[in-house]
Motif scaffolding. Structure first.
Motif, mmCIF file in Angstrom:
data_model
loop_
_atom_site.group_PDB
_atom_site.id
_atom_site.type_symbol
_atom_site.label_atom_id
_atom_site.label_comp_id
_atom_site.label_asym_id
_atom_site.label_seq_id
_atom_site.Cartn_x
_atom_site.Cartn_y
_atom_site.Cartn_z
ATOM 1 N N VAL A 25 0.831 -1.202 0.000
ATOM 2 C CA VAL A 25 0.000 0.000 0.000
ATOM 3 C C VAL A 25 0.869 1.257 0.000
ATOM 4 O O VAL A 25 0.514 2.265 -0.606
ATOM 5 N N VAL A 26 2.032 1.193 0.640
ATOM 6 C CA VAL A 26 2.922 2.355 0.723
ATOM 7 C C VAL A 26 3.367 2.811 -0.668
ATOM 8 O O VAL A 26 3.510 4.004 -0.916
ATOM 9 N N SER A 27 3.557 1.876 -1.574
ATOM 10 C CA SER A 27 3.985 2.264 -2.921
ATOM 11 C C SER A 27 2.885 3.000 -3.677
ATOM 12 O O SER A 27 3.163 3.780 -4.579
ATOM 13 N N GLN A 28 1.632 2.771 -3.304
ATOM 14 C CA GLN A 28 0.506 3.445 -3.954
ATOM 15 C C GLN A 28 0.206 4.796 -3.319
ATOM 16 O O GLN A 28 -0.162 5.736 -4.005
ATOM 17 N N LYS A 29 0.356 4.877 -1.993
ATOM 18 C CA LYS A 29 0.102 6.119 -1.252
ATOM 19 C C LYS A 29 1.251 6.311 -0.278
ATOM 20 O O LYS A 29 1.196 5.805 0.844
ATOM 21 N N PRO A 30 2.299 7.020 -0.681
ATOM 22 C CA PRO A 30 3.453 7.190 0.219
ATOM 23 C C PRO A 30 3.053 7.842 1.547
ATOM 24 O O PRO A 30 2.140 8.650 1.619
ATOM 25 N N ILE A 31 3.778 7.441 2.587
ATOM 26 C CA ILE A 31 3.531 7.974 3.926
ATOM 27 C C ILE A 31 4.635 8.960 4.262
ATOM 28 O O ILE A 31 5.817 8.664 4.098
ATOM 29 N N ASN A 32 4.240 10.141 4.726
ATOM 30 C CA ASN A 32 5.217 11.137 5.153
ATOM 31 C C ASN A 32 5.443 10.999 6.648
ATOM 32 O O ASN A 32 4.541 10.683 7.406
ATOM 33 N N GLY A 33 6.654 11.247 7.062
ATOM 34 C CA GLY A 33 6.962 11.185 8.487
ATOM 35 C C GLY A 33 7.511 9.827 8.872
ATOM 36 O O GLY A 33 7.858 8.995 8.059
ATOM 37 N N ASP A 41 10.831 -9.233 -0.879
ATOM 38 C CA ASP A 41 10.691 -8.926 -2.303
ATOM 39 C C ASP A 41 9.671 -7.817 -2.545
ATOM 40 O O ASP A 41 9.701 -7.164 -3.587
ATOM 41 N N GLY A 42 8.786 -7.589 -1.579
ATOM 42 C CA GLY A 42 7.789 -6.530 -1.693
ATOM 43 C C GLY A 42 8.298 -5.166 -1.249
ATOM 44 O O GLY A 42 7.557 -4.193 -1.253
ATOM 45 N N GLY A 43 9.575 -5.094 -0.840
ATOM 46 C CA GLY A 43 10.159 -3.797 -0.507
ATOM 47 C C GLY A 43 10.223 -3.500 0.979
ATOM 48 O O GLY A 43 10.491 -2.360 1.365
#
Length: 164
Positions: free
Chosen positions: A35-43, A132-134
């Motif tokens: 999900v992080v790759s679709q909507k990056p998280i700041n902080g 493998d998913g990062g």
């Protein structure tokens, strides 16, 4: 003249030891969402990982063969914001040939011993998929399948009480 029985003939028969053989194992279903790759998280990111385990078993048409399925749902959320980092769903199956287990002990045997045999392979798959998913590889803690089995029995007993 009649033969006299030998001590081996009169000795009580000892029960045979349970015999289990893993005939095969495979991934039935696998889903990994980064999900992080679709909507990056700041902080700052502080992952909170939740693992849900469920088990299923069934007899196959062949004699002494059973299929056992371990289902995992692993959710990683960012602590504080509760935003999802990744979601992993996995169904891992094993085909077992089992003999010399009494019928009344077969269900716990299938739900405890068989998943124990599958767990090291399941752990490796989860580690590889998350890496493998990062993400850093997720090394699952050991699962207490005895406790899981007892919880399920207690849950079913409670559900039966409520229906009565």
């Amino acid at each position: 003249m009649a033969e006299t029985p030998t001590p081996q003939d009169t000795a009580p028969t000892t029960p045979q030891q349970p015999k289990m053989q893993v005939l095969g194992q495979f991934i039935r279903d696998l889903s990994f969402e980064n999900v992080v790759s679709q909507k990056p998280i700041n902080g700052e990111v502080t992952p909170d990982i939740q693992v849900q385990v469920s088990l299923d078993a069934r007899k196959r048409t062949q004699d002494h063969q059973f299929e056992v399925v371990v289902k995992l749902k692993i959710t990683s959320k960012n602590r504080g914001t509760e935003s999802v980092l990744f979601l992993l769903e996995l169904e891992y199956c094993g085909i077992f040939h089992i003999e010399n287990v009494p019928d009344e002990q077969m269900h716990p045997y299938l739900m405890i011993e068989c998943p124990r045999m599958l767990f090291p392979f399941l752990r490796r798959i989860v580690s590889d998929i998350t890496r493998d998913g990062g993400f850093p590889p997720l090394n699952l803690d050991n699962i207490d399948f005895v406790a899981l089995y007892r919880q399920e029995l207690a849950r079913r007993a409670e559900a039966n009480k409520l229906q009565s």
